[in-house]
Design a protein around this motif. Structure first.
Motif, PDB file in Angstrom:
ATOM      1  N   GLU A 124       0.810  -1.207   0.000  1.00 45.05           N
ATOM      2  CA  GLU A 124       0.000   0.000   0.000  1.00 45.05           C
ATOM      3  C   GLU A 124       0.847   1.263   0.000  1.00 45.05           C
ATOM      4  OE1 GLU A 124      -2.771  -0.122   3.170  1.00 45.05           O
ATOM      5  OE2 GLU A 124      -3.873  -1.861   2.402  1.00 45.05           O
ATOM      6  N   ASN A 125       2.129   1.122   0.132  1.00 44.02           N
ATOM      7  CA  ASN A 125       3.006   2.298   0.141  1.00 44.02           C
ATOM      8  C   ASN A 125       3.481   2.676  -1.263  1.00 44.02           C
ATOM      9  OD1 ASN A 125       2.836   2.430   2.947  1.00 44.02           O
ATOM     10  ND2 ASN A 125       4.580   1.019   3.207  1.00 44.02           N
ATOM     11  N   THR A 126       3.112   1.900  -2.271  1.00 47.82           N
ATOM     12  CA  THR A 126       3.517   2.225  -3.634  1.00 47.82           C
ATOM     13  C   THR A 126       2.717   3.419  -4.135  1.00 47.82           C
ATOM     14  OG1 THR A 126       1.914   0.678  -4.553  1.00 47.82           O
ATOM     15  CG2 THR A 126       4.122  -0.172  -4.068  1.00 47.82           C
ATOM     16  N   LEU A 127       3.219   4.045  -5.193  1.00 50.00           N
ATOM     17  CA  LEU A 127       2.559   5.217  -5.755  1.00 50.00           C
ATOM     18  C   LEU A 127       1.179   4.854  -6.315  1.00 50.00           C
ATOM     19  CD1 LEU A 127       2.615   8.179  -6.590  1.00 50.00           C
ATOM     20  CD2 LEU A 127       3.764   7.467  -8.712  1.00 50.00           C
ATOM     21  N   LYS A 128       1.075   3.700  -6.966  1.00 47.18           N
ATOM     22  CA  LYS A 128      -0.203   3.294  -7.532  1.00 47.18           C
ATOM     23  C   LYS A 128      -1.262   3.082  -6.454  1.00 47.18           C
ATOM     24  CE  LYS A 128      -2.377  -0.211 -10.459  1.00 47.18           C
ATOM     25  NZ  LYS A 128      -2.186  -1.437 -11.268  1.00 47.18           N
ATOM     26  N   GLU A 129      -0.880   2.452  -5.352  1.00 43.50           N
ATOM     27  CA  GLU A 129      -1.842   2.196  -4.280  1.00 43.50           C
ATOM     28  C   GLU A 129      -2.253   3.488  -3.601  1.00 43.50           C
ATOM     29  OE1 GLU A 129      -3.422  -0.488  -3.491  1.00 43.50           O
ATOM     30  OE2 GLU A 129      -2.426  -1.627  -5.110  1.00 43.50           O
ATOM     31  N   ARG A 130      -1.334   4.418  -3.471  1.00 46.12           N
ATOM     32  CA  ARG A 130      -1.685   5.698  -2.854  1.00 46.12           C
ATOM     33  C   ARG A 130      -2.634   6.483  -3.745  1.00 46.12           C
ATOM     34  NH1 ARG A 130       4.119   7.827  -0.379  1.00 46.12           N
ATOM     35  NH2 ARG A 130       4.375   6.149   1.165  1.00 46.12           N
ATOM     36  N   LEU A 131      -2.366   6.448  -5.059  1.00 44.32           N
ATOM     37  CA  LEU A 131      -3.278   7.124  -5.980  1.00 44.32           C
ATOM     38  C   LEU A 131      -4.655   6.443  -5.999  1.00 44.32           C
ATOM     39  CD1 LEU A 131      -0.898   7.811  -9.017  1.00 44.32           C
ATOM     40  CD2 LEU A 131      -1.745   9.469  -7.337  1.00 44.32           C
ATOM     41  N   LYS A 132      -4.656   5.125  -5.939  1.00 43.99           N
ATOM     42  CA  LYS A 132      -5.928   4.407  -5.909  1.00 43.99           C
ATOM     43  C   LYS A 132      -6.707   4.725  -4.641  1.00 43.99           C
ATOM     44  CE  LYS A 132      -5.899   0.208  -7.400  1.00 43.99           C
ATOM     45  NZ  LYS A 132      -5.736  -1.258  -7.494  1.00 43.99           N
ATOM     46  N   LEU A 133      -5.998   4.866  -3.525  1.00 43.01           N
ATOM     47  CA  LEU A 133      -6.660   5.226  -2.276  1.00 43.01           C
ATOM     48  C   LEU A 133      -7.298   6.603  -2.365  1.00 43.01           C
ATOM     49  CD1 LEU A 133      -7.241   4.589   0.722  1.00 43.01           C
ATOM     50  CD2 LEU A 133      -5.022   5.615   1.264  1.00 43.01           C
ATOM     51  N   PHE A 134      -6.621   7.524  -3.050  1.00 44.88           N
ATOM     52  CA  PHE A 134      -7.128   8.888  -3.135  1.00 44.88           C
ATOM     53  C   PHE A 134      -8.242   9.024  -4.169  1.00 44.88           C
ATOM     54  CE2 PHE A 134      -6.971  13.209  -4.880  1.00 44.88           C
ATOM     55  CZ  PHE A 134      -7.149  13.951  -3.723  1.00 44.88           C
ATOM     56  N   PHE A 135      -8.095   8.372  -5.332  1.00 48.52           N
ATOM     57  CA  PHE A 135      -9.039   8.559  -6.424  1.00 48.52           C
ATOM     58  C   PHE A 135     -10.227   7.598  -6.372  1.00 48.52           C
ATOM     59  CE2 PHE A 135      -5.438  10.787  -8.205  1.00 48.52           C
ATOM     60  CZ  PHE A 135      -6.007  11.806  -8.941  1.00 48.52           C
ATOM     61  N   ILE A 136     -10.082   6.436  -5.743  1.00 48.62           N
ATOM     62  CA  ILE A 136     -11.135   5.423  -5.832  1.00 48.62           C
ATOM     63  C   ILE A 136     -11.613   4.978  -4.452  1.00 48.62           C
ATOM     64  CG2 ILE A 136     -11.690   3.109  -6.661  1.00 48.62           C
ATOM     65  CD1 ILE A 136      -9.703   3.498  -8.893  1.00 48.62           C
ATOM     66  N   LYS A 137     -10.726   4.533  -3.571  1.00 50.98           N
ATOM     67  CA  LYS A 137     -11.129   3.899  -2.323  1.00 50.98           C
ATOM     68  C   LYS A 137     -11.713   4.879  -1.324  1.00 50.98           C
ATOM     69  CE  LYS A 137      -7.875   0.025  -2.643  1.00 50.98           C
ATOM     70  NZ  LYS A 137      -6.766  -0.691  -1.991  1.00 50.98           N
ATOM     71  N   ASN A 138     -11.089   6.026  -1.189  1.00 49.71           N
ATOM     72  CA  ASN A 138     -11.581   7.000  -0.224  1.00 49.71           C
ATOM     73  C   ASN A 138     -12.863   7.638  -0.758  1.00 49.71           C
ATOM     74  OD1 ASN A 138     -11.688   9.915   0.969  1.00 49.71           O
ATOM     75  ND2 ASN A 138     -10.371   8.730   2.346  1.00 49.71           N
ATOM     76  N   GLN A 139     -13.970   7.499   0.009  1.00 46.77           N
ATOM     77  CA  GLN A 139     -15.250   7.953  -0.503  1.00 46.77           C
ATOM     78  C   GLN A 139     -15.305   9.463  -0.676  1.00 46.77           C
ATOM     79  OE1 GLN A 139     -14.932   6.059   2.238  1.00 46.77           O
ATOM     80  NE2 GLN A 139     -15.993   4.106   1.884  1.00 46.77           N
ATOM     81  N   ARG A 140     -14.774  10.198   0.271  1.00 45.94           N
ATOM     82  CA  ARG A 140     -14.908  11.655   0.216  1.00 45.94           C
ATOM     83  C   ARG A 140     -14.025  12.253  -0.884  1.00 45.94           C
ATOM     84  NH1 ARG A 140     -17.838  13.543   4.397  1.00 45.94           N
ATOM     85  NH2 ARG A 140     -18.199  12.127   6.144  1.00 45.94           N
ATOM     86  N   SER A 141     -12.777  11.809  -0.972  1.00 48.19           N
ATOM     87  CA  SER A 141     -11.915  12.339  -2.029  1.00 48.19           C
ATOM     88  C   SER A 141     -12.403  11.901  -3.403  1.00 48.19           C
ATOM     89  CB  SER A 141     -10.474  11.878  -1.800  1.00 48.19           C
ATOM     90  OG  SER A 141     -10.390  10.465  -1.819  1.00 48.19           O
ATOM     91  N   SER A 142     -12.895  10.657  -3.508  1.00 49.75           N
ATOM     92  CA  SER A 142     -13.434  10.195  -4.774  1.00 49.75           C
ATOM     93  C   SER A 142     -14.670  10.988  -5.175  1.00 49.75           C
ATOM     94  CB  SER A 142     -13.789   8.706  -4.673  1.00 49.75           C
ATOM     95  OG  SER A 142     -14.406   8.250  -5.850  1.00 49.75           O
ATOM     96  N   LEU A 143     -15.488  11.357  -4.189  1.00 47.55           N
ATOM     97  CA  LEU A 143     -16.667  12.163  -4.477  1.00 47.55           C
ATOM     98  C   LEU A 143     -16.264  13.537  -5.007  1.00 47.55           C
ATOM     99  CD1 LEU A 143     -19.745  12.586  -4.338  1.00 47.55           C
ATOM    100  CD2 LEU A 143     -19.444  13.299  -1.956  1.00 47.55           C
TER     101      LEU A 143
END
Length: 1146
Positions: A41-60
């Motif tokens: 989860e510390n990779t750049l792809k996982e961090r971007l996925k957390l911000f753009f997709i997984k996190n509901q508020r940031s994704s919204l």
């Protein structure tokens, strides 16, 4: 010891206290390896996925930004069309060389391929395209899961490429700046983003809107996208044709899609025509699918009920009703009782039920009276989303009802407990009203604000019915909301009096705020109760100290009324809804003088209830006069001692106590007074059972001696007759020995019951009781059980049904559920009817599942009087009465009872939080030091000098401190019987019934008033009917009756059905070795009817054998040396609970 200590290694030299505090322990970390988890989860792809997709508020937020860009691109396209220097104004475009050739290859494609776009607009569109392309590429990369073809061939990705890549090309090849790009297709990408944004919004706020809302939004957005695409496409393609303006394109699309088709505007070139054909096909394919899904969701919403809006929950008040299954009877009982209170008219009722709404409930909820106030939601109380739909956190209260028709009542209780826990977890501050079935499960919902245990109340009521006749009717009428209007149009006098008194309920008010009681501050309780009843016609039954929550029923003559006390009284209506006019005001209007009786105007809406005039047609006047002074009667009556104004000293009433009487009284069988003690039951059957001071045995009875029909080494008796009981037994027929039977035994063995009046209790059980139950009952005197069934005549005879005081038939759990709801009572009704035919003089008390089935109790198909009562019940139902069944003779006499009638007890607790506590005190389920108890007394010939109920009230308050609350009256259903002696005329009862059945039903439906002026006429009619009957029989020589009787016994003449049944019972008794003495085979007790008068007017005349309900003060409230005399100072008054003795005396 020294060797052991030498083996302990010394502390390392580097260990210091500072190192311990700072965590520096390098000497312990030499062999340890530090492991890091979730490094992926510390990779750049996982961090971007957390911000753009997984996190509901940031994704919204990102999706909202993307949605805004797509809308901006569509707006820029419209702006480009409107700012076209020539085509926007529908002018000739001279710089385009149109060929006007409409063949396939003859179209001038120049105005279609090239458009006029300003540099600023082009730059802005390029910027939006680059941002959108970058975002789409990044999201595609982050959502890539190994199938690149699936990601590329998505329609949204293709549309994104079409709308963004050409703009990037124009950056590198500037001549393509004016190239046409279908930017209007971004509306479909905006629609897709909107759907994802709504889903993210639901995830972010952790709440879900209805699927109906989502589907409507999708359908609307789809329709708008179709129209917008057609408008932009037609407008652009017709640039090579008739050059339509944007407004003309909008007009054409609306007319086409609405199927109007005026034909004034139409496409000219074939690409425009092809686009119209394609769009119509798409609409015909897409919109029906959307409408189908919408219709399906609408039907599902109709079944589930949708949501209760948040705005309405904040502005309106509502309560939630949680049930496992809703029946029409349960629903109507709840709604009628709940909305009977004026201040609850503006409340909404939200029904939360997991089952689908049946047809009957749906039909009722469509009535305008309920459709605006009742909302049905299909859902479970165990789901937070369903509780949120019902807005339980904003509710004024939550009612959780059990399903009593379940075969497994324990499982039904478990479901109720889980619902109560779920509601308390979701809305801790919401008041909770819980109905439980089994008493052993009650402690699981002890946290609820109000709990009603069905079996506790049921068995306590059935027990009190045996010693205080018709207690079930008394309590049922008290806890039902009524205005006392029932039966006022009936020609029967007892219907009018009984219906008017049924409007009495229990109310409360603080003494200092009361007009009724404020003048009695500092006076004794009995003084306040008597004078309030004399002056206002209300019955003060209890108080509650201002600094205490404990309610005391009849705290006694030594209690002093305080200003902060809460007074509990029985009245037609509460004081706040009453108005008063004193005698001085009404005498000027020519009102007639009245006896010194209660006077109250019950102002309930627009209805005024008059309890004064009960001698004739009910009064219609809206005002009553209150005499200031009592009118002296012409005849001199014995004087009654005045009620003491100040609290009485126990020393003034010292005398012989009940205990001394009981000790000196003879006892039954071989039991001696030394074998009984007073105390608390040592073994409680369940947690939360009440602690009641009872009559107990010094030594518990062996288990073998508890079984009635089997002898043992301690006892050789094998039937109830062999025990030679001093009092008649009480038989209880039940399926199993549940813990609820403990509450049946408890009131019958309470310490305030005199020992000489204790009736033996015989439990007729279908199944053997367990050891725990036997351990509970073995400490009570004269409690036995017998394994058998009421279906068997032999079992009934062995347990003493031929001479029993009461036969209590408890509804069996195995028969409570049936395919047809009302058939659940079929077996019980038929068995009771058999008992009724075999033992006509037996007092049978029956419990039914459904109150509507009480019309079948003691059923006689050709009885005109019962048919007239059935018509009266239907009339009361049409008037909207909640007590239409009250005029049924078995219910009025207390012979039948349904626990469903006490559901109103829980409903009323929403308004009257004290009603459950008072009912428990009246039934003996709770005992409070200093609080009285319910019992009864019988009026004998020596007591008739008192004459009226008001004088009896004064006599009881002034002598023994008892508070009467009602009368149980038994009257002859017909006028005086003129039937000749059976020794002179051998007339069978069936023959008499045949003659009576030939009468007209209207003639049989007559008044039962003994002092009515129509009585001589009725007697003459009856005598003429008997004369006609005897004349048809012809003259009889002397001794004919004896000869006929001997011939009947010899079998020469046909016998009546009653005689055959009596002969059958006697033969069975002889075969079982039982004595037939005492079996009354020809005793007909069906010509009597009984009813209850709650708080009757003080001028009500007392009649012989009236049973008066009284609340007696606690005999243990005084010191042991300061006891009151319980001997009646106004005659040989018998305190009775034996209704069979009452009927035999009548």
């Amino acid at each position: 010891m020294v060797d052991g200590e030498s083996e302990v290694p010394p502390l390392p030299p580097r260990f210091r206290f500072r190192d311990l505090l700072q965590g520096e322990q390098t000497w312990l970390n030499d062999d340890k390896v530090q492991v890091e988890f979730y490094t992926n989860e510390n990779t750049l792809k996982e961090r971007l996925k957390l911000f753009f997709i997984k996190n509901q508020r940031s994704s919204l937020r990102i999706r909202f930004c993307h949605f805004s860009l797509k809308l901006l691109s569509c707006v820029l396209y419209i702006f480009r069309v409107l700012t076209d220097p020539e085509c926007a104004l529908n002018l000739n475009c001279s710089h385009y060389n149109y060929t006007h050739n409409y063949t396939l290859f003859g179209i001038d494609w120049t105005p279609i391929i090239w458009v006029d776009r300003s540099f600023a607009l082009w730059a802005l569109q390029v910027f939006v395209a680059i941002v959108c392309l970058c975002e789409t590429t990044l999201l595609t990369y982050l959502s890539y899961k190994g199938n690149i073809r699936e990601q590329i061939l998505r329609i949204t990705f293709i549309l994104e490429i079409i709308n963004t890549v050409p703009f990037l090309i124009t950056v590198f090849f500037f001549p393509l700046q004016k190239l046409f790009i279908p930017v209007f297709l971004n509306c479909w990408l905006a629609k897709h983003t909107l759907e994802n944004m709504i889903n993210d919004f639901h995830r972010a706020i952790q709440r879900t809107h209805s699927a109906m809302f989502n589907q409507v939004l999708i359908m609307i957005s789809t329709l708008l996208c179709l129209i917008f695409t057609c408008i932009c496409g037609i407008q652009h393609l017709e640039r090579a044709g008739q050059q339509l303006s944007l407004f003309d394109s909008v007009y054409f699309c609306i007319v086409t899609f609405s199927t109007v088709g005026y034909g004034d505007i139409y496409p000219i070139i074939w690409p425009s025509k092809l686009l119209v054909v394609i769009m119509i096909c798409v609409v015909l394919l897409v919109l029906p699918v959307q409408f189908e899904q919408l219709a399906y969701l609408w039907m599902e919403r109709q079944k589930s009920g949708g949501n209760y809006s948040q705005h309405r929950a904040k502005t309106e008040k509502h309560v939630v009703l949680c049930v496992s299954s809703i029946k029409i009877d349960l629903l109507m009982d709840f709604l009628n009782e709940f909305y009977a209170h004026p201040k609850l008219q503006d409340y909404y009722v939200i029904i939360l039920c997991p089952a689908e709404m049946d047809t009957q409930v749906r039909r009722v909820l469509q009535i305008p009276l309920w459709s605006q106030r009742v909302i049905y939601l299909q859902g479970s109380a165990l789901k937070d989303q369903d509780l949120f739909r019902a807005k339980l956190d904003n509710a004024e209260g939550c009612f959780i009802l059990s399903s009593r028709c379940e075969v497994d009542r324990t499982a039904a209780d478990h479901q109720t407990i889980l619902r109560a826990w779920a509601v308390k977890d979701f809305a801790p501050r919401c008041p909770l009203y819980v109905q439980i079935l089994k008493p052993e499960n009650k402690f699981h919902v002890k946290f609820a604000d109000h709990v009603v245990c069905e079996e506790e109340f049921k068995y306590a009521l059935l027990a009190l019915n045996c010693i205080c006749p018709a207690t079930s009717t008394l309590i049922t009428l008290l806890v039902h909301t009524s205005q006392g209007l029932e039966g006022q149009q009936s020609p029967e006098l007892w219907h009018r009096i009984y219906g008017k008194c049924s409007g009495n309920e229990v109310y409360n008010i603080v003494l200092k705020d009361s007009i009724f009681f404020t003048e009695y501050e500092g006076k004794s309780f009995t003084y306040a109760s008597f004078h309030a009843q004399k002056k206002y016609g209300i019955c003060l039954i209890g108080v509650c100290r201002g600094d205490s929550k404990t309610i005391l029923l009849n705290p006694g003559r030594q209690y002093t009324m305080n200003a902060s006390d809460t007074c509990f009284y029985i009245s037609i209506t509460k004081e706040e809804n009453s108005t008063f006019k004193f005698h001085g005001e009404c005498s000027k209007k020519g009102s007639k003088p009245h006896l010194p009786v209660h006077n109250i105007i019950a102002s309930m809406g627009t209805v005024a209830i008059d309890l004064q005039d009960t001698s004739g047609t009910p009064s219609r006047s809206s005002t009553l006069s209150v005499p200031a002074e009592p009118v002296k009667p012409s005849s001199k009556r014995p004087s009654i001692a005045p009620v003491l104004e100040v609290p009485a000293s126990p020393l003034l009433h010292a005398g012989e106590s009940d205990l001394s009487e009981d000790e000196a009284a003879p006892y039954w069988g071989d039991q001696s007074s030394d074998g009984y003690i007073m105390g608390y039951p040592p073994n409680l059957p369940y947690i939360g059972s009440s602690q009641t001071f009872c009559h107990l045995l010094k030594e518990k009875m062996p288990y073998c001696c508890l079984r009635l029909e089997k002898s043992c080494r301690h006892n050789q008796c094998e039937d109830a007759k062999a025990y030679s009981f001093w009092n008649k037994p009480i038989i209880v027929s039940a399926e199993t020995a549940g813990n609820g039977l403990y509450n049946f035994i408890l009131p019958l063995r309470a310490s305030y019951r005199p020992k000489k009046e204790l009736n033996p209790i015989i439990l007729l059980l279908d199944n053997l009781p367990d050891v725990q139950f036997l351990e509970t009952i073995c400490w009570f005197p004269m409690v036995y059980y017998m394994v058998g069934s009421m279906d068997s005549l032999d079992d009934l005879l062995r347990c003493g049904v031929s001479f029993a005081a009461n036969m209590v038939v408890v509804d069996k759990e195995s028969t409570m559920s049936a395919e047809e709801d009302y058939m659940a009572d079929a077996k019980t009704i038929v068995n009771v009817q058999t008992l009724f035919r075999l033992f006509s003089s037996l007092s049978i008390i029956t419990e039914l599942t459904h109150p509507a089935n009480m019309r079948f109790m003691q059923f006689r198909a050709k009885d005109c009087y019962s048919l007239a009562l059935s018509k009266l019940e239907k009339k009361e139902k049409m008037k909207g009465s909640n007590l239409a069944f009250m005029f049924r003779l078995p219910f009025a006499a207390g012979r039948v009872f349904s626990i469903g009638m006490l559901d109103t007890l829980l409903y009323q607790s929403f308004v009257k939080d004290y009603v459950i506590a008072i009912t428990r005190l009246l039934l003996g389920l709770d005992t409070t030091p200093g609080s009285g108890f319910l019992c009864s007394m019988q009026i004998t010939e020596d007591d008739l000098w008192i004459q009226t109920y008001g004088r009896l009230y004064q006599q009881l308050c002034s002598t023994v401190g008892d508070i009467p609350i009602g009368i149980y009256r038994t009257e002859s259903q017909m006028t005086e019987s003129l039937e000749p002696s059976r020794s002179q005329l051998s007339v069978n009862l069936d023959d008499f019934e045949d003659v009576r059945e030939q009468r007209d039903c209207n003639q049989a439906y007559r008044t039962s008033e003994s002092s009515d002026s129509k009585q001589p006429l009725l007697l003459r009619r009856k005598s003429m009917q008997w004369a006609r009957y005897l004349s048809r029989m012809g003259p009889r020589p002397g001794g004919r009756g004896a000869e006929r009787g001997s011939r009947q016994r010899a079998g020469l003449l046909p016998r009546s059905e009653r005689q055959e049944l009596a002969e059958l019972v006697k033969k069975r008794m002889q075969n079982l070795g039982l004595a037939t003495t005492g079996y009354d085979d020809m005793n007909d007790s069906h010509s009597f009817h009984s009813y209850v008068l709650i708080n009757p007017p003080p001028d009500t005349r007392l009649e012989l054998h009236d049973v008066v309900y009284i609340i007696r003060e606690d005999p243990f409230s005084y010191d042991s040396k300061d006891v009151d005399s319980r001997k009646s100072s106004f005659g040989n008054t018998s305190w009775t609970g034996d209704s069979q003795q009452l009927e035999s005396q009548v």
